[in-house]
Design a protein around this motif. Structure first.
Motif: not given
Length: 406
Positions: A246-261
């Motif tokens: 299984e490759l498991r998606y765990e939504p609570s293991a979260a990061v924030r990704h910078r999106v520049p203009p």
């Protein structure tokens, strides 16, 4: 799956003083329901890896490293792999060395080579990758480790939420947040098996990833060239080698990704969709259409039609048009990639000696070339094998951030 503007060589120079980017409060992610590991149960050791390629993102890199240092459950080690940028390597060793192993990319220039360098050098049983322009929530490592509750889980990936520095464009469909390397509407909102992870926030059991050969170096970003899907291809290859895993998606293991203009324009959106289609064509060449397009079929059958109806009902015709354009551009990129692949396969083979390997990499068309190992702590470099690959272009410099669409 993120990208920058068209690639441009980063020259060595004196780093200018750059103002610190103001922090913004993190958007909460619903608890996934997966409990954190019991403190009395020994957890696998974890290596966190950040790959970087340019001094232009120095403030972002510092923030990423600081977020790992602030984890509630610190990793066993943190690696910073610098991709063929001597100025960044020097700067990092001068200012970030405390508690951080800093390594140059010893393999082919690009994100895949940098990640393979980390796979070979890491000491942890698990290895997690965080983008250099992303910051991890304080419970990130804890939640990733919680996902490895049974031995059949080979990898755990988490939620990537966008941090729009100039605000989210009103026309930008949430279903296309993969364009900026973030989780998109249509992914599960609870822990669930998935085909592949988003590259900004993913982890694997290191030994199986090594045995599979690591990341393909004929896929993945080099500098600002907007191609990717190397993490998608590795996920598919791992699943094929380990049926029932299984490759498991765990939504609570979260990061924030910078999106520049620069990533909020329609021209960027269009270029990224086209590049994603080309990358998916390469994945299909390596792994077949059944696995290579499984998630894409569900996305086109369910996610996009629902989004289109929602946009029209809410009176957002521009967003509906962006949805249609995104699908059309991605399909055009895919068809272009398929045609290019056929031309390569039907071209006459040249005879003569095999060209020596470029930067010690395996032949194009093979996985990353990391020598399989039976010990998860082995850190020996890969055996050099011949290749027919062309050297990286002079303008392509280092890794960029990457992720994967549906």
């Amino acid at each position: 799956m993120t990208t920058d503007q068209p690639f441009d060589r980063v020259h060595d120079r004196t780093l200018p003083a750059t103002p610190a980017t103001p922090a913004t409060p993190a958007t909460p992610v619903p608890d996934s329901g997966t409990p954190a590991p019991d403190s009395g149960t020994p957890a696998p050791s974890l290596t966190v890896v950040i790959c970087a390629y340019t001094v232009e993102r120095w403030d972002d890199l510092r923030a990423a490293v600081a977020s790992v240092r602030a984890q509630h459950r610190p990793p066993a080690e943190t690696l910073l792999v610098v991709d063929h940028c001597p100025e960044l390597l020097r700067l990092a060793r001068e200012q970030l060395s405390a508690g951080l192993r800093i390594l140059p990319n010893s393999r082919r220039r690009g994100l895949s080579g940098a990640r393979n360098t980390a796979l070979a050098a890491a000491r942890g049983e698990l290895i997690a990758f965080l983008d250099d322009d992303a910051t991890a929530d304080p419970a990130w490592t804890e939640r990733l480790l919680a996902g490895y509750r049974t031995p059949d889980v080979l990898g755990v990936g988490g939620h990537v939420r966008p941090w729009w520095l100039s605000g989210r464009p009103g026309w930008f469909p949430p279903e296309f947040d993969w364009v900026v390397g973030c989780s998109y509407r249509g992914l599960p909102d609870r822990p669930a098996p998935v085909r592949n992870f988003i590259g900004a926030n993913m982890s694997f059991r290191r030994a199986p990833a090594l045995a599979a050969g690591g990341f393909r170096t004929d896929l993945g970003r080099v500098g600002r060239r907007p191609l990717g899907c190397e993490e998608t291809e590795l996920c598919i290859r791992l699943s094929a080698r380990h049926p029932g895993a299984e490759l498991r998606y765990e939504p609570s293991a979260a990061v924030r990704h910078r999106v520049p203009p620069a990533r909020t324009t329609f021209s960027y959106f269009a270029a990224r969709c086209f590049a994603e289609g080309r990358s998916k064509a390469a994945v299909v060449r390596h792994d077949g259409a059944t696995a290579g397009l499984a998630s894409e079929r569900a996305y086109l059958r369910h996610t996009v039609p629902a989004a289109l109806l929602r946009s029209l009902r809410r009176g957002h015709p521009v967003m509906a048009a962006a949805l249609c354009a995104g699908v059309a551009l991605t399909a055009a990129g895919y068809l272009t990639g398929v045609a290019g692949g056929r031309a390569v396969r039907t071209a006459p083979r040249r005879t003569g000696a095999v060209r020596p390997a470029t930067d010690g990499e395996p032949a194009v068309g093979e996985p990353g070339g990391i020598r399989p190992t039976t010990r998860a702590t082995t850190a020996e470099p890969a055996t050099v094998r011949p290749t027919a690959a062309r050297p990286a272009t002079a303008r392509a410099t280092g890794t960029g951030t990457t992720g994967s669409g549906p």
